[in-house]
Write a protein that holds these residues in place. Structure first.
Motif, PDB file in Angstrom:
ATOM      1  N   ASP A  57      35.235  45.358  63.429  1.00 42.35           N
ATOM      2  CA  ASP A  57      36.276  44.993  62.568  1.00 42.35           C
ATOM      3  C   ASP A  57      36.334  45.864  61.368  1.00 42.35           C
ATOM      4  O   ASP A  57      35.147  45.658  60.529  1.00 42.35           O
ATOM      5  N   VAL A  58      37.480  46.514  61.207  1.00 39.14           N
ATOM      6  CA  VAL A  58      37.488  47.420  59.844  1.00 39.14           C
ATOM      7  C   VAL A  58      37.311  46.401  58.444  1.00 39.14           C
ATOM      8  O   VAL A  58      36.861  46.926  57.601  1.00 39.14           O
ATOM      9  N   ARG A  59      37.861  45.388  58.619  1.00 36.87           N
ATOM     10  CA  ARG A  59      37.736  44.606  57.198  1.00 36.87           C
ATOM     11  C   ARG A  59      36.407  44.313  57.018  1.00 36.87           C
ATOM     12  O   ARG A  59      36.083  44.378  55.739  1.00 36.87           O
ATOM     13  N   ARG A  60      35.671  44.198  58.020  1.00 38.94           N
ATOM     14  CA  ARG A  60      34.109  43.821  57.491  1.00 38.94           C
ATOM     15  C   ARG A  60      33.464  45.384  57.001  1.00 38.94           C
ATOM     16  O   ARG A  60      32.646  45.229  56.276  1.00 38.94           O
ATOM     17  N   VAL A  61      33.930  46.460  57.607  1.00 37.19           N
ATOM     18  CA  VAL A  61      33.303  47.698  57.307  1.00 37.19           C
ATOM     19  C   VAL A  61      33.807  47.705  55.589  1.00 37.19           C
ATOM     20  O   VAL A  61      33.120  48.324  54.833  1.00 37.19           O
ATOM     21  N   LEU A  62      34.951  47.769  55.207  1.00 39.99           N
ATOM     22  CA  LEU A  62      35.437  47.448  53.891  1.00 39.99           C
ATOM     23  C   LEU A  62      34.213  46.492  53.010  1.00 39.99           C
ATOM     24  O   LEU A  62      34.364  46.956  51.944  1.00 39.99           O
ATOM     25  N   LEU A  63      34.343  45.423  53.625  1.00 41.69           N
ATOM     26  CA  LEU A  63      33.388  44.601  52.923  1.00 41.69           C
ATOM     27  C   LEU A  63      32.097  44.873  52.550  1.00 41.69           C
ATOM     28  O   LEU A  63      31.396  45.015  51.536  1.00 41.69           O
TER      29      LEU A  63
ATOM     30  N   SER B 124      28.469  36.550  53.598  1.00 37.87           N
ATOM     31  CA  SER B 124      27.379  36.546  54.583  1.00 37.87           C
ATOM     32  C   SER B 124      27.677  36.587  56.004  1.00 37.87           C
ATOM     33  O   SER B 124      27.169  37.234  56.686  1.00 37.87           O
ATOM     34  N   GLN B 125      28.482  35.544  56.155  1.00 39.32           N
ATOM     35  CA  GLN B 125      28.892  35.460  57.496  1.00 39.32           C
ATOM     36  C   GLN B 125      29.438  36.802  58.189  1.00 39.32           C
ATOM     37  O   GLN B 125      29.289  37.021  59.443  1.00 39.32           O
ATOM     38  N   GLN B 126      30.515  37.040  57.382  1.00 37.16           N
ATOM     39  CA  GLN B 126      30.953  38.514  57.877  1.00 37.16           C
ATOM     40  C   GLN B 126      30.116  39.584  58.098  1.00 37.16           C
ATOM     41  O   GLN B 126      30.208  40.413  58.817  1.00 37.16           O
TER      42      GLN B 126
ATOM     43  N   GLY C  81      25.880  46.099  45.013  1.00 38.54           N
ATOM     44  CA  GLY C  81      24.453  45.990  45.213  1.00 38.54           C
ATOM     45  C   GLY C  81      24.217  44.474  45.549  1.00 38.54           C
ATOM     46  O   GLY C  81      22.883  44.062  45.491  1.00 38.54           O
ATOM     47  N   SER C  82      25.117  43.648  45.635  1.00 31.32           N
ATOM     48  CA  SER C  82      24.923  42.138  46.211  1.00 31.32           C
ATOM     49  C   SER C  82      26.063  41.512  46.836  1.00 31.32           C
ATOM     50  O   SER C  82      27.124  41.910  46.744  1.00 31.32           O
ATOM     51  N   LEU C  83      25.796  40.594  47.540  1.00 29.64           N
ATOM     52  CA  LEU C  83      26.715  39.912  48.445  1.00 29.64           C
ATOM     53  C   LEU C  83      27.673  38.978  47.608  1.00 29.64           C
ATOM     54  O   LEU C  83      28.940  38.935  47.773  1.00 29.64           O
ATOM     55  N   THR C  84      26.990  38.383  46.644  1.00 27.11           N
ATOM     56  CA  THR C  84      27.776  37.543  45.462  1.00 27.11           C
ATOM     57  C   THR C  84      28.961  38.287  45.155  1.00 27.11           C
ATOM     58  O   THR C  84      29.949  38.063  44.938  1.00 27.11           O
ATOM     59  N   ALA C  85      28.535  39.749  44.292  1.00 29.55           N
ATOM     60  CA  ALA C  85      29.432  40.472  43.711  1.00 29.55           C
ATOM     61  C   ALA C  85      30.307  41.045  44.580  1.00 29.55           C
ATOM     62  O   ALA C  85      31.896  41.009  44.278  1.00 29.55           O
ATOM     63  N   ALA C  86      30.030  41.422  45.906  1.00 27.17           N
ATOM     64  CA  ALA C  86      30.928  41.995  46.778  1.00 27.17           C
ATOM     65  C   ALA C  86      31.974  40.823  47.350  1.00 27.17           C
ATOM     66  O   ALA C  86      33.055  41.089  47.410  1.00 27.17           O
ATOM     67  N   ALA C  87      31.398  39.577  47.404  1.00 29.08           N
ATOM     68  CA  ALA C  87      32.354  38.515  47.796  1.00 29.08           C
ATOM     69  C   ALA C  87      33.403  38.143  46.584  1.00 29.08           C
ATOM     70  O   ALA C  87      34.566  37.814  46.915  1.00 29.08           O
ATOM     71  N   GLU C  88      32.912  38.139  45.373  1.00 26.28           N
ATOM     72  CA  GLU C  88      34.011  38.151  44.477  1.00 26.28           C
ATOM     73  C   GLU C  88      34.892  39.053  44.287  1.00 26.28           C
ATOM     74  O   GLU C  88      36.144  38.723  44.172  1.00 26.28           O
ATOM     75  N   ALA C  89      34.609  40.488  44.681  1.00 28.14           N
ATOM     76  CA  ALA C  89      35.457  41.508  44.539  1.00 28.14           C
ATOM     77  C   ALA C  89      36.408  41.453  45.853  1.00 28.14           C
ATOM     78  O   ALA C  89      37.603  41.744  45.591  1.00 28.14           O
ATOM     79  N   ALA C  90      36.110  40.801  46.717  1.00 24.87           N
ATOM     80  CA  ALA C  90      37.148  40.555  48.077  1.00 24.87           C
ATOM     81  C   ALA C  90      37.578  39.324  47.903  1.00 24.87           C
ATOM     82  O   ALA C  90      38.527  39.048  49.031  1.00 24.87           O
ATOM     83  N   GLY C  91      37.384  38.397  46.986  1.00 26.68           N
ATOM     84  CA  GLY C  91      38.004  37.212  46.868  1.00 26.68           C
ATOM     85  C   GLY C  91      37.644  36.073  48.114  1.00 26.68           C
ATOM     86  O   GLY C  91      38.507  35.372  48.337  1.00 26.68           O
ATOM     87  N   MET C  92      36.386  35.942  48.331  1.00 30.82           N
ATOM     88  CA  MET C  92      35.846  35.077  49.183  1.00 30.82           C
ATOM     89  C   MET C  92      34.629  34.420  48.690  1.00 30.82           C
ATOM     90  O   MET C  92      34.089  35.333  47.561  1.00 30.82           O
ATOM     91  N   THR C  93      33.920  33.520  49.232  1.00 31.66           N
ATOM     92  CA  THR C  93      32.784  32.969  48.855  1.00 31.66           C
ATOM     93  C   THR C  93      31.612  33.875  49.297  1.00 31.66           C
ATOM     94  O   THR C  93      31.803  34.493  50.218  1.00 31.66           O
ATOM     95  N   THR C  94      30.382  33.505  48.655  1.00 30.06           N
ATOM     96  CA  THR C  94      29.187  34.312  49.090  1.00 30.06           C
ATOM     97  C   THR C  94      28.771  33.824  50.328  1.00 30.06           C
ATOM     98  O   THR C  94      28.380  34.765  51.285  1.00 30.06           O
ATOM     99  N   SER C  95      28.965  32.698  50.845  1.00 32.35           N
ATOM    100  CA  SER C  95      28.701  32.331  52.280  1.00 32.35           C
ATOM    101  C   SER C  95      29.588  32.883  53.494  1.00 32.35           C
ATOM    102  O   SER C  95      29.239  33.360  54.578  1.00 32.35           O
ATOM    103  N   ALA C  96      31.017  33.142  52.922  1.00 31.30           N
ATOM    104  CA  ALA C  96      31.811  33.778  53.929  1.00 31.30           C
ATOM    105  C   ALA C  96      31.532  35.203  54.100  1.00 31.30           C
ATOM    106  O   ALA C  96      31.516  35.634  55.199  1.00 31.30           O
TER     107      ALA C  96
END
Length: 324
Positions: A3-9, A34-36, A17-32
Motif C-alpha cells: 500500500d503506497v499510503r503506508r509507504v508515505l507514512l 503502529s498498526q499500519q 524520527g518517531s511514530l507519534t510525530a508521524a501519526a500526528e502529521a498524518a492525522g491518525m493515532t499512534t496506535s493506528a
C-alpha cells in the motif's frame, strides 16, 4: 504489492524520527500508525523499523523504502500543483471547434476576452463543416464546438449537450442604391422577379434561399454562384442580383451594399447558434470559463442591433433599380 499510503507514512516516520510525530502529521493515532507500519512490514516481508522505548530507527530496508516514499510524496505534491494551476487557468490548452461565419464574427471577441483573462491557457480552434465539427466532439479532438442548425435540420444527438447561444436571422443583401430600400416592408413574395446571388456547392444558405422562395410560391432565378460571402456582396454591389445571408456572415459588410430585414408574410428562416460539448466528458475549468465568455459575447451580439444604415432603415429616393 504494498500500500503506497503506508509507504508515505513510513516517509513521515523517517522525517519525524518517531511514530507519534508521524501519526500526528498524518492525522491518525499512534496506535493506528503502529498498526499500519506492522502491516507494511508484513507486505514487504522484512523489518522496516527498530522500535525502542524512546523512538524508532529505520532498518536499511526501511530507509530505502522511505526514500522512495519521499519521491512519491514529491510527485504527488507536484501533481496537486499541476492540477491547481489548471484549475486557476494558469496553464493548459482549450480545444475549440467552429465554422467560418462565427469564426469571423462572434468567436474573435470571445478569444480575445479569454486570452486577456487567462493568458496562461492556450486556445486552439479547428474549423469545419457541421459533420466535421460533430466528429471532432465525438472523438475528443475538441472540448467545445460552435454549431448551427435550422428548423428542418435540428441537431439530434444524445451524446452531446447543446446550449443555445443566440438566433441568427436571415437578411436580404441589396446594392446601396436599391429601390428596395424605399419599400416599407420587403416581402419574399414581392421578390419573385429578382435575380439572385447564391452560395455554390450546396451551401446551407442556398438551401435556405430555395426553401424560402418555394414557400413564397416561386423558384429563384440564379444569376451567380459565389464561394464566400465577400464575393456574394461584391456581385450584389455590381448589380448582378440580390442575395440572402445570415446576419453574422455580414459582420464585415461592404459599404456599397445594404442589409434589409424581411417582412412577416413569409419569414426567412433563422438559424440557431449552439455551443456543444460531449455529454460523457466533465468540462475542464478552461471549457467552463470559455462557455461563460461565449454566453456574454452572444448576449452582446443579440443586444446590439445592426446600425440603421446597415439595415437599410434609412430610406432614400433613388430611381436606380437592381440588375435583372
Amino acid at each position: 504489492m504494498f500500500d503506497v499510503r503506508r509507504v508515505l507514512l513510513l516517509a513521515e516516520v523517517a522525517d519525524h524520527g518517531s511514530l507519534t510525530a508521524a501519526a500526528e502529521a498524518a492525522g491518525m493515532t499512534t496506535s493506528a500508525a503502529s498498526q499500519q507500519m506492522s502491516r507494511l512490514e508484513s507486505e514487504t516481508g522484512q523489518p522496516l523499523l527498530e522500535r525502542f522505548p524512546r523512538g524508532v530507527r529505520l532498518t536499511d530496508a526501511g530507509a530505502a523504502l522511505a526514500a522512495r516514499g519521499r519521491a512519491i510524496r514529491r510527485e504527488l505534491r507536484a501533481a496537486e500543483a499541476d492540477l491547481d494551476s489548471f484549475a486557476r487557468l494558469d496553464r493548459g490548452t482549450l480545444r475549440l471547434g467552429s465554422f467560418p461565419t462565427v469564426s469571423a464574427s462572434l468567436l474573435p471577441l470571445a478569444l480575445t476576452r479569454f486570452s486577456r483573462k487567462h493568458p496562461g491557457t492556450r486556445a486552439t480552434v479547428r474549423s469545419g463543416v457541421l459533420s466535421q465539427l460533430l466528429e471532432f466532439l465525438h472523438t475528443g479532438e475538441t472540448e467545445l464546438a460552435l454549431l448551427w442548425d435550422y428548423r428542418w435540420n435540428r441537431i439530434d444527438d444524445d451524446a452531446l449537450v447543446l446550449t443555445h447561444l443566440l438566433d441568427d436571422p436571415t437578411v436580404l443583401v441589396v446594392p446601396a442604391n436599391s429601390e428596395l430600400l424605399d419599400v416599407p416592408e420587403v416581402s419574399l413574395t414581392g421578390l419573385s422577379r429578382q435575380d439572385w446571388i447564391i452560395r455554390a456547392d450546396n451551401h446551407p444558405v442556398a438551401e435556405v434561399l430555395r426553401r424560402s422562395c418555394r414557400l413564397a410560391g416561386f423558384e429563384p432565378h440564379i444569376a451567380y454562384e459565389s464561394h464566400d460571402y465577400q464575393e456574394a456582396q461584391a456581385m450584389v454591389a455590381a448589380g448582378l442580383g440580390i442575395a440572402i445571408a445570415p446576419r453574422l456572415a455580414l459582420t464585415n459588410r461592404r459599404n456599397d451594399v445594404r442589409l434589409i430585414p424581411f417582412g412577416s408574410d413569409v419569414p426567412a428562416p433563422t438559424r440557431r447558434i449552439l455551443l456543444a460539448q460531449a455529454r460523457n466528458r466533465t468540462p475542464t475549468p478552461a471549457a467552463l470559463a470559455m462557455t461563460a465568455i461565449l454566453h456574454a459575447v452572444a448576449d452582446k451580439f443579440t443586444g446590439s442591433a445592426l446600425d440603421r444604415n446597415q439595415l437599410g432603415s434609412v430610406r432614400h429616393s433613388s430611381s436606380a433599380r437592381t440588375g435583372r
